[in-house]
Design an enzyme around this catalytic site. Structure first.
Site, short mmCIF file in Angstrom:
data_model
loop_
_atom_site.label_atom_id
_atom_site.label_comp_id
_atom_site.label_asym_id
_atom_site.label_seq_id
_atom_site.Cartn_x
_atom_site.Cartn_y
_atom_site.Cartn_z
N LYS A 22 17.81 -11.40 20.14
CA LYS A 22 18.43 -12.28 21.14
C LYS A 22 18.39 -11.63 22.52
O LYS A 22 18.00 -12.25 23.50
CB LYS A 22 19.86 -12.58 20.77
CG LYS A 22 20.71 -13.16 21.89
CD LYS A 22 22.13 -13.46 21.50
CE LYS A 22 23.08 -12.38 21.74
NZ LYS A 22 23.53 -12.18 23.12
N ASN A 23 18.76 -10.34 22.59
CA ASN A 23 18.94 -9.71 23.90
C ASN A 23 17.64 -9.31 24.58
O ASN A 23 17.66 -8.88 25.73
CB ASN A 23 19.91 -8.54 23.80
CG ASN A 23 21.32 -9.05 23.50
OD1 ASN A 23 21.59 -10.25 23.67
ND2 ASN A 23 22.18 -8.19 23.02
N CYS A 117 33.40 -13.09 29.53
CA CYS A 117 33.62 -13.58 28.18
C CYS A 117 34.68 -12.67 27.56
O CYS A 117 35.33 -11.92 28.25
CB CYS A 117 32.33 -13.58 27.36
SG CYS A 117 31.74 -11.95 27.05
N ARG A 122 33.06 -8.76 33.40
CA ARG A 122 31.60 -8.57 33.31
C ARG A 122 31.03 -8.55 34.74
O ARG A 122 30.43 -9.50 35.17
CB ARG A 122 30.96 -9.67 32.47
CG ARG A 122 31.53 -9.84 31.08
CD ARG A 122 31.17 -8.71 30.12
NE ARG A 122 29.78 -8.63 29.78
CZ ARG A 122 29.21 -9.31 28.77
NH1 ARG A 122 29.93 -10.15 28.09
NH2 ARG A 122 27.92 -9.18 28.49
N ASP A 305 27.67 -3.56 20.18
CA ASP A 305 27.60 -4.88 19.53
C ASP A 305 27.86 -4.80 18.03
O ASP A 305 28.03 -5.82 17.37
CB ASP A 305 26.22 -5.51 19.77
CG ASP A 305 26.05 -5.88 21.23
OD1 ASP A 305 24.90 -6.12 21.66
OD2 ASP A 305 27.06 -5.89 21.97
N ARG A 397 25.64 -18.54 18.78
CA ARG A 397 24.92 -18.11 19.99
C ARG A 397 23.93 -17.00 19.67
O ARG A 397 22.90 -16.86 20.31
CB ARG A 397 25.91 -17.58 21.04
CG ARG A 397 26.64 -18.62 21.83
CD ARG A 397 27.37 -17.97 22.98
NE ARG A 397 26.50 -17.02 23.65
CZ ARG A 397 26.92 -15.83 24.11
NH1 ARG A 397 28.17 -15.48 23.98
NH2 ARG A 397 26.08 -15.02 24.71
C1 EPZ Z 1 24.01 -6.61 27.39
O1 EPZ Z 1 25.10 -7.12 28.14
C2 EPZ Z 1 24.01 -7.43 26.12
N1 EPZ Z 1 23.83 -8.84 26.43
C3 EPZ Z 1 25.33 -7.24 25.38
O2 EPZ Z 1 25.23 -7.94 24.14
C4 EPZ Z 1 25.52 -5.77 25.08
O3 EPZ Z 1 26.78 -5.58 24.49
C5 EPZ Z 1 25.46 -4.96 26.38
O4 EPZ Z 1 24.21 -5.25 27.06
C6 EPZ Z 1 25.55 -3.46 26.14
O5 EPZ Z 1 24.52 -3.08 25.28
C7 EPZ Z 1 22.58 -9.28 26.70
O6 EPZ Z 1 21.63 -8.51 26.69
C8 EPZ Z 1 22.44 -10.74 27.01
P1 EPZ Z 1 25.78 -4.03 30.50
P2 EPZ Z 1 25.24 -6.70 29.71
O7 EPZ Z 1 25.41 -4.48 31.87
O8 EPZ Z 1 23.89 -6.50 30.29
C9 EPZ Z 1 29.38 -2.54 33.20
C10 EPZ Z 1 25.89 -9.39 22.46
O9 EPZ Z 1 26.84 -9.40 21.69
N2 EPZ Z 1 28.66 -3.15 34.33
O10 EPZ Z 1 24.91 -3.02 29.82
O11 EPZ Z 1 26.17 -7.63 30.35
C11 EPZ Z 1 29.89 -3.57 32.21
O12 EPZ Z 1 31.13 -4.10 32.64
C12 EPZ Z 1 26.09 -9.05 23.91
O13 EPZ Z 1 24.70 -9.64 22.14
C13 EPZ Z 1 29.13 -2.93 35.62
O14 EPZ Z 1 30.13 -2.27 35.84
O15 EPZ Z 1 25.95 -5.28 29.56
C14 EPZ Z 1 30.00 -2.77 30.95
O16 EPZ Z 1 31.23 -2.06 30.96
C15 EPZ Z 1 27.56 -8.76 24.22
N3 EPZ Z 1 28.45 -3.49 36.66
C16 EPZ Z 1 28.84 -1.77 31.06
O17 EPZ Z 1 28.46 -1.77 32.43
C17 EPZ Z 1 27.31 -4.25 36.46
O18 EPZ Z 1 26.72 -4.71 37.46
C18 EPZ Z 1 27.61 -2.16 30.22
O19 EPZ Z 1 27.29 -3.51 30.55
C19 EPZ Z 1 26.85 -4.44 35.14
C20 EPZ Z 1 27.54 -3.88 34.09
#
Ligand code: EPZ
Length: 425
Positions: A22-23, A117, A122, A305, A397
Site C-alpha cells: 500500500k505505502n 488521523c 501529522r 505499523d 483502506r
Molecule cells: C508513512 O506515513 C506511512 N503512510 C505510515 O503508514 C507509516 O506509519 C509511516 O510512514 C512511518 O513509517 C504512507 O506511506 C501512506 P512519516 P508518513 O512522515 O509519511 C513526523 C499505515 O498504517 N513528521 O514517516 O505520514 C510525523 O509526525 C500508515 O500504513 C514531521 O514531524 O509518516 C511522525 O512522527 C500509518 N513532519 C514521523 O515524522 C513532517 O513533515 C514519521 O512520519 C512529516 C512527518
C-alpha cells in the site's frame, strides 16, 4: 453498519499470498502524473486507498484502465489541472503526494491540508521545507495548501525528522527540477526504494534510495514505464504475528524476506519458530512465548505499523513486555479497546507496559486506524467468545478482503451488517 465478526480460540493453519505494498502504491500512482507517457503498474492491492487515488487521477483528467488481475494503465497526457477536487482529497492522508507530483509537473498545486488521523498530529513541515528549498512559495490559506514555483531548482535538503512522506514527496518534486537535489537524513523504507525505481523506469535519475542520502539529477522529460509494486511487508508481518498469537502455523508467500528482518528477529526473540525461504516465511507459533522489549523506529527498525499487532501478541507472552512507540506520538489509541478485553497494559508516555500471559475476553471493539483494526482481528481470534469489530472502513483502506485472507488461513472472520451501534459508544 459493517462489522467483522471473529470466533475466539482459533488457531491459524494455512497459506496466504501477500499483495502489493500500500505505502509504495499510494505514491507510485500519483507519480505517474509526472510523465505524459503511458505507464503500466502491476501487483496493485485492491484496497480503498487505491480506489480513491484512481478516482482522483481520473478527476484530474488521466485516462485509467484496469486490465486483468492487479494491473493498471495510466495515461496522464490530458491532465491540465493542478487542483484535485477537495471532496476526494480531504480525509485521504496519502493525498499529500499530489503536492510533489503536481508541483513537479505544473509548477503549481492547490490541495486541502492532508487530514490527520488517529496516530496523533501529522505535520507536513518537512515536506514544505523541501518544496521551499526547491524554490517554491508555499501558502496555507483556510485549510488549503497553495504551492507555486516559476522554476524548481535542485537543492541540498537536510530533513530534521526522518519522514517517509517528506522523503518521497521531495523526490517527486525534484525529479524534473533543474540541477541536482540532495536529500540528507532521508527515510530508508523499502517503499521509498520502490518509488525511486519507478521514477527511474520513467527516465528519472535517482540514486541512493534506501540510504539516508538520496541524490536526484533533474531531467526535463519523463517517458513511459512499466513497474510491479513490491510486496507489502506490513501485511506480511500482520499475518505472521497473527499466526504466532493464535499459536498456529502459516505459510506467508510472495514476500521479500529482507524487508521483514526486524519483524523476523523480534518474533524469534519472542520464541516464535520461523523458517525463511527465498520469497516466503513459515511461522510456527506452537512454542512458549517470552516477554520482550520492542521499540519502533524508522526502517530498518521495528515498524510502527506493526506496533498494535505486536501488542496483542505480547498480551499472550507470560511476563512483562515493553513496547515503545518512537515514531508517532499518538499511536496508542488501540490500548483502551484491548483493555476492554482484559488486556493488562499500562501506558507511560511513549511506552506501553504489557503484563502478558492472561486470557482475553471478547468485547465489542471499534477500529480507529487500519493497523489497530488488524490488531483487533488478532485479539478476536485468541480471545474467549465472539468479537464484533466496527470501523471496518479503516481496515479496508490497507488490507484487501481481510476476512477472506483470514479464512484462507483457516479461521473464521466474517463481514456482517449490524443495525445498532454499541451501547455507550
Ligand atoms: C508513512 O506515513 C506511512 N503512510 C505510515 O503508514 C507509516 O506509519 C509511516 O510512514 C512511518 O513509517 C504512507 O506511506 C501512506 P512519516 P508518513 O512522515 O509519511 C513526523 C499505515 O498504517 N513528521 O514517516 O505520514 C510525523 O509526525 C500508515 O500504513 C514531521 O514531524 O509518516 C511522525 O512522527 C500509518 N513532519 C514521523 O515524522 C513532517 O513533515 C514519521 O512520519 C512529516 C512527518
Amino acid at each position: 453498519m459493517e462489522c467483522l465478526l471473529t470466533k475466539g480460540k482459533q488457531r491459524i493453519k494455512g497459506e496466504v499470498r501477500v499483495n502489493g505494498a500500500k505505502n509504495a502504491a499510494v505514491a507510485i500512482l500519483p507519480a505517474s502524473l509526472l510523465t505524459e507517457g503511458a505507464v503500466r503498474i502491476d501487483n496493485l492491492p485492491k484496497i480503498t486507498d487505491i480506489g480513491r487515488l484512481v478516482e482522483i487521477l481520473k478527476a484530474l483528467g488521466a485516462k485509467v484502465t484496469f486490465s486483468e488481475g492487479r494491473c493498471i494503465y495510466i495515461d496522464s497526457s490530458d491532465v491540465h489541472t493542478f487542483s484535485p477536487p477537495p471532496s476526494l482529497v480531504n480525509t485521504f492522508r496519502a493525498s499529500y503526494y499530489l503536492m510533489g507530483v503536481l508541483l513537479g509537473r505544473f509548477g503549481k498545486v492547490e490541495i486541502p491540508m492532508p487530514g490527520g488521523c488517529d496516530l496523533g498530529p501529522r505535520p507536513i513541515d518537512q515536506h514544505i521545507k523541501g518544496f521551499t528549498a526547491l524554490g517554491a512559495q508555499v501558502e496555507l490559506e483556510q485549510g488549503l495548501v497553495k504551492i507555486k514555483a516559476k522554476k524548481l531548482r535542485g537543492a541540498h535538503i537536510y530533513l530534521d525528522v526522518v519522514s517517509v512522506g517528506a522523503t518521497i514527496n521531495i523526490m517527486l518534486a525534484a525529479v524534473k527540477a533543474e540541477g541536482k537535489t540532495v536529500i540528507e537524513n532521508a527515510a530508508k523504507e523499502p517503499e521509498i526504494v520502490d518509488v525511486a525505481n519507478f521514477l527511474n523506469a520513467m527516465g528519472a535519475h535517482v540514486v541512493g534510495a534506501g540510504t539516508d542520502v538520496i541524490k536526484i539529477q533533474g531531467v526535463s522529460e519523463l517517458g513511459q514505464a512499466e513497474h510491479t509494486v513490491i510486496p507489502d511487508r506490513i501485511e506480511a508481518g500482520t499475518f505472521m504475528i497473527a499466526a504466532a498469537a493464535t499459536r498456529g502455523e502459516a505459510l506467508v508467500t510472495d514476500i521479500i524476506p529482507k524487508h521483514l528482518d526486524p519483524v523476523i528477529a523480534k518474533l524469534r526473540e519472542v520464541g516464535v519458530q520461523l523458517e525463511v525461504g527465498p520469497d516466503w516465511v513459515k511461522v510456527n507459533g506452537n512454542s512458549e512465548l517470552c516477554p520482550v522489549d520492542v521499540k519502533t523506529f524508522p526502517y530498518p527498525g521495528f515498524p510502527t505499523d506493526l506496533q498494535a499487532p505486536m501488542m496483542v501478541l505480547l498480551t499472550q507472552a507470560p511476563g512483562i513486555s515493553f513496547l515503545t512507540e518512537n515514531v508517532f506520538e499518538g499511536r496508542f489509541r488501540h490500548v483502551d479497546e484491548l483493555k476492554k478485553m482484559g488486556a493488562r497494559i499500562k501506558l507511560g508516555g511513549r511506552t506501553a507496559i504489557i503484563e502478558g500471559g492472561h486470557e482475553l475476553i471478547s468485547a465489542p471493539l471499534r477500529a480507529m486506524d487500519l493497523r489497530g483494526g488488524a490488531a483487533f482481528i488478532i485479539a478476536g481470534l485468541i480471545s474467549h467468545g465472539e468479537t464484533i469489530i466496527t470501523g471496518v472502513e479503516h481496515i479496508d483502506r490497507g488490507y484487501e478482503q481481510i476476512e477472506e485472507r483470514f479464512q484462507q488461513l483457516g479461521v473464521s472472520v466474517e463481514r456482517r451488517i449490524i443495525s445498532k451501534v454499541f451501547p455507550g459508544k
